[in-house]
Design a protein around this motif. Structure first.
Motif, PDB file in Angstrom:
ATOM      1  N   GLU A  89       0.819  -1.249  -0.016  1.00  0.00           N
ATOM      2  CA  GLU A  89       0.033   0.037  -0.091  1.00  0.00           C
ATOM      3  C   GLU A  89       1.000   1.361  -0.149  1.00  0.00           C
ATOM      4  OE1 GLU A  89      -3.387   0.447  -0.159  1.00  0.00           O
ATOM      5  OE2 GLU A  89      -3.999  -1.744   0.335  1.00  0.00           O
ATOM      6  N   ASN A  90       0.222   2.231  -0.522  1.00  0.00           N
ATOM      7  CA  ASN A  90       0.747   3.600  -0.439  1.00  0.00           C
ATOM      8  C   ASN A  90       0.349   4.388   0.719  1.00  0.00           C
ATOM      9  OD1 ASN A  90       2.365   3.298  -2.536  1.00  0.00           O
ATOM     10  ND2 ASN A  90       1.159   4.403  -4.004  1.00  0.00           N
ATOM     11  N   VAL A  91       1.102   5.141   1.665  1.00  0.00           N
ATOM     12  CA  VAL A  91       0.572   5.770   2.658  1.00  0.00           C
ATOM     13  C   VAL A  91       0.854   7.233   2.510  1.00  0.00           C
ATOM     14  CG1 VAL A  91       0.614   3.756   4.493  1.00  0.00           C
ATOM     15  CG2 VAL A  91       2.615   5.059   4.143  1.00  0.00           C
ATOM     16  N   TYR A  92       0.486   7.963   3.272  1.00  0.00           N
ATOM     17  CA  TYR A  92       0.582   9.428   3.146  1.00  0.00           C
ATOM     18  C   TYR A  92       0.950  10.142   4.462  1.00  0.00           C
ATOM     19  CZ  TYR A  92      -1.909   8.093  -1.191  1.00  0.00           C
ATOM     20  OH  TYR A  92      -2.299   7.687  -2.326  1.00  0.00           O
ATOM     21  N   ARG A  93       2.287  10.381   4.551  1.00  0.00           N
ATOM     22  CA  ARG A  93       2.851  11.130   5.613  1.00  0.00           C
ATOM     23  C   ARG A  93       4.054  12.150   5.634  1.00  0.00           C
ATOM     24  NH1 ARG A  93       5.380   5.575   7.844  1.00  0.00           N
ATOM     25  NH2 ARG A  93       3.184   5.032   8.240  1.00  0.00           N
ATOM     26  N   ALA A  94       4.167  12.748   6.666  1.00  0.00           N
ATOM     27  CA  ALA A  94       5.470  13.618   6.676  1.00  0.00           C
ATOM     28  C   ALA A  94       6.528  12.803   7.053  1.00  0.00           C
ATOM     29  CB  ALA A  94       5.165  14.883   7.242  1.00  0.00           C
ATOM     30  N   ARG A  95       7.534  12.507   5.951  1.00  0.00           N
ATOM     31  CA  ARG A  95       8.784  11.710   6.657  1.00  0.00           C
ATOM     32  C   ARG A  95       9.712  12.696   7.165  1.00  0.00           C
ATOM     33  NH1 ARG A  95      10.905   7.189   5.844  1.00  0.00           N
ATOM     34  NH2 ARG A  95       9.668   6.202   4.289  1.00  0.00           N
ATOM     35  N   LYS A  96      10.220  12.340   8.127  1.00  0.00           N
ATOM     36  CA  LYS A  96      11.214  13.165   9.164  1.00  0.00           C
ATOM     37  C   LYS A  96      12.183  13.734   8.282  1.00  0.00           C
ATOM     38  CE  LYS A  96      13.823  13.031  13.402  1.00  0.00           C
ATOM     39  NZ  LYS A  96      14.237  11.883  14.523  1.00  0.00           N
ATOM     40  N   GLY A  97      12.586  14.861   8.260  1.00  0.00           N
ATOM     41  CA  GLY A  97      13.426  15.639   7.655  1.00  0.00           C
ATOM     42  C   GLY A  97      13.084  16.101   6.083  1.00  0.00           C
ATOM     43  N   ALA A  98      12.003  15.602   5.634  1.00  0.00           N
ATOM     44  CA  ALA A  98      11.551  15.922   4.543  1.00  0.00           C
ATOM     45  C   ALA A  98      10.870  17.513   4.342  1.00  0.00           C
ATOM     46  CB  ALA A  98      10.696  14.833   3.686  1.00  0.00           C
ATOM     47  N   GLY A  99      10.331  17.864   5.217  1.00  0.00           N
ATOM     48  CA  GLY A  99       9.523  18.986   5.369  1.00  0.00           C
ATOM     49  C   GLY A  99       8.267  19.361   4.332  1.00  0.00           C
ATOM     50  N   GLU A 100       7.721  18.039   4.017  1.00  0.00           N
ATOM     51  CA  GLU A 100       6.608  17.838   3.201  1.00  0.00           C
ATOM     52  C   GLU A 100       5.833  16.484   3.379  1.00  0.00           C
ATOM     53  OE1 GLU A 100       3.747  19.093   1.884  1.00  0.00           O
ATOM     54  OE2 GLU A 100       4.937  20.807   1.199  1.00  0.00           O
ATOM     55  N   TYR A 101       4.703  16.382   2.798  1.00  0.00           N
ATOM     56  CA  TYR A 101       4.145  15.104   2.812  1.00  0.00           C
ATOM     57  C   TYR A 101       4.453  14.432   1.695  1.00  0.00           C
ATOM     58  CZ  TYR A 101       0.317  16.609   6.218  1.00  0.00           C
ATOM     59  OH  TYR A 101      -0.167  16.923   7.297  1.00  0.00           O
ATOM     60  N   LYS A 102       4.742  13.096   2.036  1.00  0.00           N
ATOM     61  CA  LYS A 102       5.321  12.069   0.768  1.00  0.00           C
ATOM     62  C   LYS A 102       4.373  10.941   0.596  1.00  0.00           C
ATOM     63  CE  LYS A 102       8.948  10.888  -0.673  1.00  0.00           C
ATOM     64  NZ  LYS A 102      10.324  10.371  -0.811  1.00  0.00           N
ATOM     65  N   GLU A 103       4.087  10.435  -0.724  1.00  0.00           N
ATOM     66  CA  GLU A 103       3.334   9.245  -0.795  1.00  0.00           C
ATOM     67  C   GLU A 103       4.328   8.018  -0.734  1.00  0.00           C
ATOM     68  OE1 GLU A 103       0.197   7.271  -3.917  1.00  0.00           O
ATOM     69  OE2 GLU A 103       1.565   8.831  -4.552  1.00  0.00           O
ATOM     70  N   ILE A 104       4.047   7.302   0.274  1.00  0.00           N
ATOM     71  CA  ILE A 104       5.469   6.251   0.589  1.00  0.00           C
ATOM     72  C   ILE A 104       4.894   4.833   0.340  1.00  0.00           C
ATOM     73  CG2 ILE A 104       6.753   5.473   2.484  1.00  0.00           C
ATOM     74  CD1 ILE A 104       6.480   8.012   4.068  1.00  0.00           C
ATOM     75  N   MET A 105       5.675   4.149  -0.455  1.00  0.00           N
ATOM     76  CA  MET A 105       5.274   2.814  -0.728  1.00  0.00           C
ATOM     77  C   MET A 105       5.697   1.863   0.274  1.00  0.00           C
ATOM     78  SD  MET A 105       6.406   0.327  -3.944  1.00  0.00           S
ATOM     79  CE  MET A 105       6.143   1.819  -5.137  1.00  0.00           C
ATOM     80  N   GLN A 106       4.844   1.027   1.038  1.00  0.00           N
ATOM     81  CA  GLN A 106       5.030  -0.038   2.014  1.00  0.00           C
ATOM     82  C   GLN A 106       4.593  -1.333   1.403  1.00  0.00           C
ATOM     83  OE1 GLN A 106       3.532   1.104   5.739  1.00  0.00           O
ATOM     84  NE2 GLN A 106       4.802   2.675   6.168  1.00  0.00           N
TER      85      GLN A 106
END
Length: 371
Positions: A89-106
């Motif tokens: 699944e893809n989740v939507y969260r702010a990755r630490k240090g990125a400063g922006e929301y990302k679509e993250i494949m898990q």
């Protein structure tokens, strides 16, 4: 086929096949849930930032920041009948240090039921195999929340001060631990044991005897579980590349036992994270235990770019007036031999290749070939 797939896509297919071999069934969820569900379990999430929007019925919805919560909410697993599920699944969260929301494949899995010694071992072995599917240069670091919680219980500080110490432990900040203990009048022997806990790192076989020296009764139970895991890993020849690291700490309100993180060479942060989280099941009214992990495939974009030295095997150039049929035949010959090929008029300099060919009147000529 491998040339057509990105590294994260190849790994995703490999892990799905691996999980299904062990009887895990695919779990599919919608892209969003009601916001209140995530808000009530915010401390379980990796980030407190949640993307929200208002649905057509006026309810506040959230783009899914996590998959595990939804699995637990919908599980039919119980102590009598375990449920094994995996997800892609893809989740939507702010990755630490990125400063922006990302679509993250898990890609990940969850074992929900009675988590006995075998279930724990199975999940750890699958975590190992998952890392190996990405790279042979991996490390799986294992900790136990029972060990950490046992010592924190003995220190008996208010929650706010415990959190400060846990932060210091996660950072291996010995000076910070010493300062917090001094501020709160913690006995010297307990301070030393906290420092020892934060400093422990190495193979299970080397570090477990040192961990025993730090134990009280509750901590001994955790060490026994770790010793049993080591024994089982050794029988299967899987103890290499598994280390003990008590600086891995998670929220004690949720996590209750074994926790772990996986790393591969070339990616600076953990690419796999998991553990046992029985307390989340209790909070959601489920009579079962749970253990699982997630692999963060978005991190492989960086890993793949380092591995990839060229865009195509062959760059095939042609001149104006070239025999189109002969050009197509040359491209087919190359692809039939398993090569990737890019056909274009000019070498623009922005394509990395192993071999540069040119179609001339007299046929195909090698212009350049890399070692």
């Amino acid at each position: 086929e491998e040339m057509l797939l990105k590294k994260e896509e190849r790994v995703s297919f490999s892990l799905r096949a691996l999980f299904e071999q062990y009887g895990y069934r695919k779990f599919k969820m919608s892209k969003f849930e009601e916001y209140d569900f995530y808000a009530e379990n915010r401390s379980f999430l990796h980030s407190e930032a949640i993307l929200t929007f208002t649905g057509l019925d006026g309810k506040l919805l959230a783009l899914k920041p996590d998959v595990t919560l939804s699995i637990v909410k919908n599980t039919k697993g119980s102590r009598d009948t375990a449920e094994r599920v995996y997800y892609n699944e893809n989740v939507y969260r702010a990755r630490k240090g990125a400063g922006e929301y990302k679509e993250i494949m898990q890609v990940g899995l969850e074992y929900i039921g009675e988590v006995d010694a075998y279930a724990t071992l199975e999940v750890l072995l699958l975590a190992q195999k998952s890392l190996k599917a990405i790279s042979d240069a991996y490390i799986l670091d294992v900790s136990h929340m029972g060990f950490v919680a046992g010592l924190m219980e003995e220190v008996a500080l208010p929650y706010a001060q415990q959190d400060r110490i846990l932060d210091c432990i996660s950072e291996k900040n010995i000076h910070g631990i010493r300062a917090v203990c001094k501020e709160n009048g913690v006995a010297a022997d307990l301070t030393e044991r906290l420092e020892g806990l934060a400093s422990l790192y190495g193979s299970l076989e080397e570090t477990l005897p040192q961990a025993k020296a730090l134990c009280n009764e509750k901590m001994e139970q955790a060490v026994q579980e770790l010793e049993n895991i080591l024994r089982c890993l050794k029988i299967g020849g899987n103890e290499e590349k598994v280390n003990l690291d008590f600086s891995i700490v998670n929220d004690m309100d949720y996590y209750t036992g074994i926790i772990f993180q996986g790393f591969i060479n070339g990616v600076p942060s953990s690419i796999l994270s998991g553990g046992r989280y029985d307390n989340l099941l209790r909070k959601l009214g489920k009579d079962a235990d749970a253990i699982g992990f997630a692999v963060y495939l978005d991190l492989l974009e960086r890993f793949d770019s380092k591995e990839k030295e060229y865009d195509v095997d062959t760059l095939l150039l042609y001149e104006e007036g070239a025999d189109v049929a002969a050009l197509a035949q040359a491209a087919q010959m190359l692809t039939d031999n398993g090569q990737s090929v890019l056909v274009q008029r000019k070498n623009t300099g922005n394509v990395k290749y192993k071999q540069l060919l040119c179609m001339k009147d007299r046929g195909l000529e090698i212009v350049a070939e890399l070692d």
